[in-house]
Scaffold this active site. Sequence first.
Site, PDB file in Angstrom:
ATOM      1  N   ASP A   1       5.560   3.308   7.192  1.00  0.00           N
ATOM      2  CA  ASP A   1       6.377   4.080   8.139  1.00  0.00           C
ATOM      3  C   ASP A   1       5.826   3.917   9.554  1.00  0.00           C
ATOM      4  OD1 ASP A   1       8.086   5.134   6.189  1.00  0.00           O
ATOM      5  OD2 ASP A   1       8.053   7.134   7.090  1.00  0.00           O
TER       6      ASP A   1
ATOM      7  N   TYR B   1       0.821   8.583  -7.060  1.00  0.00           N
ATOM      8  CA  TYR B   1       2.249   8.796  -7.296  1.00  0.00           C
ATOM      9  C   TYR B   1       2.552   9.004  -8.782  1.00  0.00           C
ATOM     10  CZ  TYR B   1       4.476   7.848  -2.777  1.00  0.00           C
ATOM     11  OH  TYR B   1       4.934   7.922  -1.495  1.00  0.00           O
TER      12      TYR B   1
ATOM     13  N   ASP C   1      -7.984   5.316   7.554  1.00  0.00           N
ATOM     14  CA  ASP C   1      -7.871   6.047   8.827  1.00  0.00           C
ATOM     15  C   ASP C   1      -8.007   5.080  10.006  1.00  0.00           C
ATOM     16  OD1 ASP C   1     -10.516   5.644   8.041  1.00  0.00           O
ATOM     17  OD2 ASP C   1     -11.246   7.576   8.768  1.00  0.00           O
TER      18      ASP C   1
ATOM     19  N   ASP D   1       2.673   3.863   1.666  1.00  0.00           N
ATOM     20  CA  ASP D   1       3.823   4.675   2.055  1.00  0.00           C
ATOM     21  C   ASP D   1       3.676   5.097   3.510  1.00  0.00           C
ATOM     22  OD1 ASP D   1       6.153   6.304   1.763  1.00  0.00           O
ATOM     23  OD2 ASP D   1       4.846   8.057   1.557  1.00  0.00           O
TER      24      ASP D   1
ATOM     25  N   LYS E   1     -10.036   3.652   0.996  1.00  0.00           N
ATOM     26  CA  LYS E   1     -10.875   4.750   1.502  1.00  0.00           C
ATOM     27  C   LYS E   1     -12.150   4.740   0.654  1.00  0.00           C
ATOM     28  CE  LYS E   1     -11.531   8.362   4.184  1.00  0.00           C
ATOM     29  NZ  LYS E   1     -11.762   8.219   5.644  1.00  0.00           N
TER      30      LYS E   1
HETATM   31  C1  IPM Z   1       9.506   5.164   0.426  1.00  0.00           C
HETATM   32  C2  IPM Z   1       9.900   6.615   0.299  1.00  0.00           C
HETATM   33  C3  IPM Z   1       9.680   7.051  -1.153  1.00  0.00           C
HETATM   34  C4  IPM Z   1       8.199   6.928  -1.428  1.00  0.00           C
HETATM   35  C5  IPM Z   1      10.209   8.453  -1.467  1.00  0.00           C
HETATM   36  C6  IPM Z   1      11.690   8.572  -1.197  1.00  0.00           C
HETATM   37  C7  IPM Z   1       9.909   8.865  -2.889  1.00  0.00           C
HETATM   38  O1  IPM Z   1       9.203   7.381   1.202  1.00  0.00           O
HETATM   39  O2  IPM Z   1      10.124   4.308  -0.249  1.00  0.00           O
HETATM   40  O3  IPM Z   1       8.603   4.865   1.198  1.00  0.00           O
HETATM   41  O4  IPM Z   1       7.426   7.849  -1.147  1.00  0.00           O
HETATM   42  O5  IPM Z   1       7.796   5.885  -1.943  1.00  0.00           O
HETATM   43 MG    MG Z   2       7.988   6.279   2.573  1.00  0.00          MG
END
Ligand code: IPM
Ligand code: MG
Length: 369
Positions: free
Chosen positions: A264, A153, A236, A260, A204
């Site tokens: 999710d 990042y 993975d 990240d 990884k």
């Molecule tokens: C998160 C989001 C952010 C990230 C984006 C909005 C930059 O996806 O907080 O997970 O990738 O960290």
């Molecule tokens: Mg995110």
Amino acid sequence: MAGVPKRTPAILFFGMRIMKIAVLPGDGIGKEIVAEALKVLRALDLRLEMQEAPVGGTAYEACGEPLPGATLELAKAADAILFGAVGDPRFDAIPRDKRPEQAILGLRKELGLFANLRPAVVYAELADASSLRPEVVAGLDILILRELTGDIYFGKPRGIRKLESGEREGFDTMRYSESEVRRIAQVAFAAARKRGRKVCSVDKANVLDTSQLWREVVTQVGGEYPDVELSHMYVDNAAMQLVRNPKQFDVIVTGNMFGDILSDEASMLTGSIGMLPSASMDERGKGLYEPIHGSAPDIAGKGVANPLATILSAAMMLRYSLEQAAAADRIEAAVKKVLVQGLRTPDIFQAGTRKVGTREMGDAVLAAL
Ligand code: IPM
Ligand code: MG
């Protein structure tokens, strides 16, 4: 927060602490959901000084910057930050350094918010809302600890360059220093001590040098916590295990990029990404609190967004940065209560429950306090 030294969070005013909170609603549904969290915070008997500032696309529209200097200063001066969401498709085509997402990345970096706590908890009432079978997710309680200020990042060099052949090439740099890995690992082990005493480090290492060093350092730190069981998993496989048997995990610690993605994924185990709060902490326990979902432009302004992730983020803020655990408990109990009462925003709606909008959900939490 576990593993992070305590700080005195706020000044004293006639013996009562005034806690300064920077409120950054941002874009899309950000404003609607933060409004509900503020309603809940104001109902508590606490001395909170809340000041709002624009961030993301909203700030870009107003003053040409996604993270204006004044907003950053407000965030720096505050004891804690309550954040909504940033992102607006209208700004997808502008240069990357002006895009709304830069605001949250800038805040994380500028404030040194390296430890991102993303708990994924399945409420008994919502076990059926998950796309996985209820027996796979019922009772799930895992903590994803994502490193937030390093990795690909922020690694340099990065860019898009022209090759000799004339075609262009994009490149980014994945990197972690030993000290960066050490401090996030320490947070992971300390957090595990207060939970199920298990840490799974995700990397990884079969392919990446960065991951090889990561694994080495995490193992070293693990030696200082003999009472916590440490395991390692390739990312993975971790992605697969999270949907196969998520209850095998307690604390998952991982880098920025893998975290990240996995967070999710983990959010959907709980039925809806609209339920998950998060905390991003610095070395002294100051934090930024935000729902893990985004600005959801498709439903912005419709009054249907789920405010619970933001309300639960406010509870995390009280617990981790403001030392108000009792108030945090009250909010979390109130959220549970409205779920038991059967109230559901559309994202968690099922037959037999009552569909409500953003404001009605916030009001219900308020009443349940
Ligand atoms: C998160 C989001 C952010 C990230 C984006 C909005 C930059 O996806 O907080 O997970 O990738 O960290
Ligand atoms: Mg995110």
